[in-house]
Design a protein around this motif. Sequence first.
Motif, mmCIF file in Angstrom:
data_model
loop_
_atom_site.group_PDB
_atom_site.id
_atom_site.type_symbol
_atom_site.label_atom_id
_atom_site.label_comp_id
_atom_site.label_asym_id
_atom_site.label_seq_id
_atom_site.Cartn_x
_atom_site.Cartn_y
_atom_site.Cartn_z
ATOM 1 N N VAL A 118 0.438 -1.285 -0.118
ATOM 2 C CA VAL A 118 0.193 0.007 0.480
ATOM 3 C C VAL A 118 0.704 1.507 -0.308
ATOM 4 O O VAL A 118 1.612 1.582 0.984
ATOM 5 N N ASN A 119 0.481 2.179 -1.342
ATOM 6 C CA ASN A 119 1.184 3.331 -0.831
ATOM 7 C C ASN A 119 0.414 4.480 0.074
ATOM 8 O O ASN A 119 -0.708 4.922 -0.846
ATOM 9 N N VAL A 120 1.117 5.086 1.005
ATOM 10 C CA VAL A 120 0.805 5.978 2.223
ATOM 11 C C VAL A 120 1.858 7.136 1.428
ATOM 12 O O VAL A 120 3.307 6.825 2.196
ATOM 13 N N ALA A 121 1.220 8.266 1.535
ATOM 14 C CA ALA A 121 1.961 9.311 1.476
ATOM 15 C C ALA A 121 2.576 10.101 1.814
ATOM 16 O O ALA A 121 2.707 10.081 3.112
ATOM 17 N N PRO A 122 4.154 10.204 1.987
ATOM 18 C CA PRO A 122 5.400 10.659 2.576
ATOM 19 C C PRO A 122 4.110 12.068 3.314
ATOM 20 O O PRO A 122 4.665 12.250 4.851
ATOM 21 N N ILE A 123 3.856 12.945 2.807
ATOM 22 C CA ILE A 123 2.838 14.257 3.094
ATOM 23 C C ILE A 123 2.378 13.946 4.189
ATOM 24 O O ILE A 123 2.194 15.053 5.424
ATOM 25 N N SER A 124 1.536 12.919 5.082
ATOM 26 C CA SER A 124 0.670 12.137 6.127
ATOM 27 C C SER A 124 1.803 11.044 6.753
ATOM 28 O O SER A 124 1.167 10.321 6.465
ATOM 29 N N PRO A 125 2.810 11.887 7.405
ATOM 30 C CA PRO A 125 3.623 11.286 8.305
ATOM 31 C C PRO A 125 3.329 10.617 9.369
ATOM 32 O O PRO A 125 3.412 8.932 9.116
ATOM 33 N N GLN A 126 2.046 10.843 9.933
ATOM 34 C CA GLN A 126 2.097 9.799 11.182
ATOM 35 C C GLN A 126 1.088 8.538 10.432
ATOM 36 O O GLN A 126 1.112 7.768 10.896
ATOM 37 N N LEU A 127 0.463 8.698 9.352
ATOM 38 C CA LEU A 127 0.053 7.813 8.400
ATOM 39 C C LEU A 127 0.330 6.897 8.258
ATOM 40 O O LEU A 127 0.118 5.020 7.732
ATOM 41 N N LYS A 128 1.569 7.328 7.503
ATOM 42 C CA LYS A 128 3.476 6.789 7.174
ATOM 43 C C LYS A 128 3.219 5.490 8.179
ATOM 44 O O LYS A 128 3.998 4.471 8.264
ATOM 45 N N ASN A 129 3.715 6.574 9.740
ATOM 46 C CA ASN A 129 4.464 5.660 10.672
ATOM 47 C C ASN A 129 3.145 4.885 11.345
ATOM 48 O O ASN A 129 3.236 3.406 11.749
ATOM 49 N N SER A 130 2.078 5.352 10.753
ATOM 50 C CA SER A 130 0.785 4.100 11.578
ATOM 51 C C SER A 130 1.290 2.868 10.566
ATOM 52 O O SER A 130 0.886 1.928 11.105
ATOM 53 N N GLN A 131 1.851 2.356 9.680
ATOM 54 C CA GLN A 131 1.386 1.988 8.526
ATOM 55 C C GLN A 131 2.817 0.637 9.113
ATOM 56 O O GLN A 131 2.748 -0.755 8.790
ATOM 57 N N THR A 132 3.644 1.447 8.796
ATOM 58 C CA THR A 132 5.400 1.340 9.349
ATOM 59 C C THR A 132 5.172 0.369 10.581
ATOM 60 O O THR A 132 5.158 -0.779 10.848
ATOM 61 N N SER A 133 4.703 1.048 11.430
ATOM 62 C CA SER A 133 4.019 0.138 12.606
ATOM 63 C C SER A 133 3.158 -1.419 13.085
ATOM 64 O O SER A 133 3.480 -2.462 13.580
ATOM 65 N N TYR A 134 1.851 -0.575 11.785
ATOM 66 C CA TYR A 134 0.904 -2.260 11.488
ATOM 67 C C TYR A 134 2.266 -3.455 10.846
ATOM 68 O O TYR A 134 1.708 -5.129 11.659
ATOM 69 N N LEU A 135 2.981 -2.877 10.175
ATOM 70 C CA LEU A 135 3.346 -4.238 9.490
ATOM 71 C C LEU A 135 4.546 -4.618 10.068
ATOM 72 O O LEU A 135 5.196 -5.859 10.685
ATOM 73 N N LYS A 136 5.547 -3.864 11.431
ATOM 74 C CA LYS A 136 6.510 -4.758 12.536
ATOM 75 C C LYS A 136 5.393 -5.044 13.096
ATOM 76 O O LYS A 136 6.146 -6.306 13.330
ATOM 77 N N GLY A 173 4.508 -6.986 19.232
ATOM 78 C CA GLY A 173 3.868 -6.564 18.444
ATOM 79 C C GLY A 173 2.971 -5.700 19.447
ATOM 80 O O GLY A 173 2.214 -4.921 18.255
ATOM 81 N N ARG A 174 2.626 -6.350 20.370
ATOM 82 C CA ARG A 174 1.227 -5.466 20.629
ATOM 83 C C ARG A 174 1.810 -4.492 21.016
ATOM 84 O O ARG A 174 0.409 -3.962 20.418
ATOM 85 N N THR A 175 2.842 -3.807 21.431
ATOM 86 C CA THR A 175 3.318 -2.588 21.636
ATOM 87 C C THR A 175 2.984 -2.008 20.170
ATOM 88 O O THR A 175 2.758 -0.760 19.630
ATOM 89 N N ASN A 176 3.621 -2.747 19.104
ATOM 90 C CA ASN A 176 3.606 -1.718 17.646
ATOM 91 C C ASN A 176 2.375 -1.759 16.906
ATOM 92 O O ASN A 176 2.012 -0.346 16.558
ATOM 93 N N ALA A 177 0.968 -2.440 17.751
ATOM 94 C CA ALA A 177 -0.362 -2.767 17.281
ATOM 95 C C ALA A 177 -0.712 -1.454 17.579
ATOM 96 O O ALA A 177 -1.279 -0.779 17.411
ATOM 97 N N LEU A 178 -0.535 -1.286 18.841
ATOM 98 C CA LEU A 178 -1.000 0.023 19.741
ATOM 99 C C LEU A 178 -0.359 1.316 19.076
ATOM 100 O O LEU A 178 -1.707 2.204 19.629
ATOM 101 N N GLU A 179 0.882 0.883 18.852
ATOM 102 C CA GLU A 179 1.251 2.312 18.522
ATOM 103 C C GLU A 179 0.360 2.993 16.873
ATOM 104 O O GLU A 179 0.342 4.486 17.173
ATOM 105 N N ALA A 180 0.435 2.130 16.056
ATOM 106 C CA ALA A 180 -0.290 2.674 15.480
ATOM 107 C C ALA A 180 -1.567 2.821 15.212
ATOM 108 O O ALA A 180 -2.040 3.828 14.565
ATOM 109 N N GLN A 181 -2.272 2.189 16.220
ATOM 110 C CA GLN A 181 -3.340 3.059 15.995
ATOM 111 C C GLN A 181 -3.226 3.848 16.749
ATOM 112 O O GLN A 181 -4.253 4.901 16.172
ATOM 113 N N LYS A 182 -2.297 4.684 17.064
ATOM 114 C CA LYS A 182 -2.282 5.836 17.913
ATOM 115 C C LYS A 182 -1.649 7.049 16.855
ATOM 116 O O LYS A 182 -2.716 7.917 17.005
#
Length: 306
Positions: A118-136, A173-182
């Motif tokens: 999925v391509n998440v635009a870098p112009i929205s860094p928190q969405l990008k961070n969320s994607q990265t954390s969900y992947l982790k 993994g749980r920490t990363n999932a909750l960080e992604a949600q945040k």
Amino acid sequence: MEKRLNRSDLMFSLAFLLMLVIAVGAFFYGVKVGTDRTESKYATEEVTEAVASPQPNAYQQQDLVSFYHTVFLSYREFQNDWFAAQNKWLADPTADRASSMKELAKSAQKKYDAIKVVNVAPISPQLKNSQTSYLKSLKLFQESFSALVGTANEGTADTVLDKINADSFFKEGRTNALEAQKEYYSSMLKWAASINSDIDGDYVGPEVVSLTDWKKMPLIVKNKLASDYLYKQANLTDYLPHDLTARIDQFISSGQAGKRKIKSFNSIAELLTSTEAVRNGDFIGMKTRFYENEQLPQLPFFFQGK
């Protein structure tokens, strides 16, 4: 016999040469001036165009909706599989937990592969961070379940769940999932700030939020605080932060906070989560009562029947 130039012919020749030099110089000077003016004109137009056409705004509603369908929902499907497996193990002592864990590991890998492209635009860094954390998170869950398959059918369901919850891969993994949600809920706050100047898109709540302050907050800010709280408590739940928000507002509205002399959002959140008083869908059930006029992005989990 050569004819020598007289004085007048010589003066005429020199004057002609001088005129020629001046003409050539004037020509090149004119070219330079014209070039400079043209470059200046286009430079001015580019600056004007840049001012008149600002960069696309980050955290637009369409970005939040796209993220919901391509990233959040994929992760959520895996998480629902995990909670369903836990309930099955606890309800049926004969359940093949090893087989379930193999399927969970496959599910985590499948969702990882889907979200990764999925391509998440870098112009929205928190969405990008969320994607990265969900992947982790998904990768760590996959590794955890794969490693524990061998002992999954040993002992009781409670014993196996305790072992999973103590596993370092699972905890990370749980920490990363909750960080992604945040990060996702923080992105919603950014969206709200872009359309309402009274909302602080970078709002960070204090360690303890008084009920006086909580009651004054827009729903979008309350939801952000609820997601922050679940992250800090490492509380991975089948309900969502806005469900916790709704239960807290119901608790306050019912007068229970006053009767118990509870003065902070944190205390109510701790009471409700520790007693398992929050349910998935609580927000939808209370939306008309508490949040009819609140502004929300058009995300399916905020609306009945979507």
